[in-house]
Design a protein around this motif. Structure first.
Motif: not given
Ligand code: AKB
Length: 318
Positions: A2-3, A31-33, A66-70
């Motif tokens: 998973k993303k 992906v950290a924000t 963009e990152y195809d986050i799950d």
């Protein structure tokens, strides 16, 4: 694999959570924000980091695509003490920001939204000893109000849209990383001051008992609930705790390591906040539904904190 996208990624919890996630899920899947432009710690670990204000719904959606986050872990939040100084900011980040994240999760059909709540979701009319998982929730801080809002909205979206929302009511979380803007922060600063100056001026009274856990248990509870089997969950928000203590009890335990340590009490507005929160939590629902089992108790926690903060300050405790 998973993303994952994490908001508020460089707060006290994020600083420990992100490296643990990299190890568990792989660098390319996290992906950290956050609102800052650059985070030196993340540069060191080679973390994928993007600047994002959770109130920016377009920025949030573009990163998800963009990152195809799950899965989103939504940690961005103004905590209790800062919230009382600026309720409008707390409303905008904690309530409007949460709504953006919730709606993005629904609209883009993501697999899960994990958004921590807090013991602050309870208030003075809650039974404050051994507080049950499902009980009166009438908090008296804007932070608490925002956490009740996010719990209820998450539960509503779960019923209405089958959105896989999960939440933990974190107690005070203890780690050598510097906390920011909370009421339970005293239980970290006391170690810094004891080690640096052998003296701490406590902003809570000596007898304020609060539930707490060490960061490693916080991470354990987070991963356990994130990965729990959905069919086993009858609740969406869970009490979790590992111990409860007062400033006086904590100071006495620290004295075993630093015998000439002294504490004085100058309670301020945070004392009132702390007294409106549970003294201890009943976390049986978490234990029953997804196997919650904390590892660290009070004495061991103090040992770990003394060791960790000594190391950070370059002090040899031996
Ligand atoms: C705070 O003190 O505001 C936080 C919390 C208990 O949620 N640490």
């Amino acid at each position: 694999m998973k993303k994952y996208l994490v908001t508020g990624s460089y707060g006290q919890i994020g600083q420990a959570l992100i490296p643990a996630m990299l190890e568990r899920y792989g660098k390319e899947n996290v992906v950290a924000t956050g609102r800052k432009r650059k985070i030196p710690l993340f540069k060191e670990h080679d973390v994928i980091y993007h600047r994002l204000d959770v109130r920016d719904q377009f920025g949030l959606r573009s990163l998800i695509v963009e990152y195809d986050i799950d899965i989103i872990i939504h940690n961005a939040s103004v905590l209790s003490a800062t919230g009382e100084k600026n309720p409008q900011l707390a409303h905008s980040i904690n309530i409007e920001g949460f709504y953006n994240v919730l709606e993005a999760t629904r609209e883009l059909n993501l697999e899960q939204l994990f958004a921590p709540s807090s013991i602050a979701a309870f208030g003075p009319s809650t039974p404050l000893e051994n507080t049950p998982n499902n009980t009166i929730m009438r908090p008296t801080t804007i932070y608490g109000v925002s956490k009740v809002y996010s719990e209820l909205m998450g539960e509503y979206y779960n019923q209405k849209y089958e959105l896989n929302f999960r939440s933990l009511r974190y107690p005070g979380v203890l780690s050598p990383d510097e906390p920011g803007g909370g009421t339970t922060d005293y239980a970290i600063w006391i170690f810094y001051e004891a080690l640096k100056r052998k003296m701490y001026k406590c902003f809570l009274g000596p007898d304020v008992r609060l539930p707490m856990m060490l960061m490693s248990d916080c991470l354990k509870s987070t991963f356990d609930l994130l990965e729990a089997d959905d069919s086993k969950l009858t609740d969406r928000s869970f009490n979790v705790t590992a111990m409860s203590f007062t400033p006086e009890e904590l100071a006495a335990e620290i004295k075993k390591y630093i015998p000439d340590f002294n504490i004085v009490y100058e309670p301020d507005f945070r004392d009132k906040i702390a007294r409106s929160w549970p003294q201890s939590l009943d976390d049986n629902e978490a234990r029953k539904q997804w196997g919650w089992d904390p590892e660290f108790k009070f004495e061991k926690m103090v040992e770990v904190m003394i060791e960790g903060i000594s190391q950070k300050l370059g002090i040899d405790q031996k």
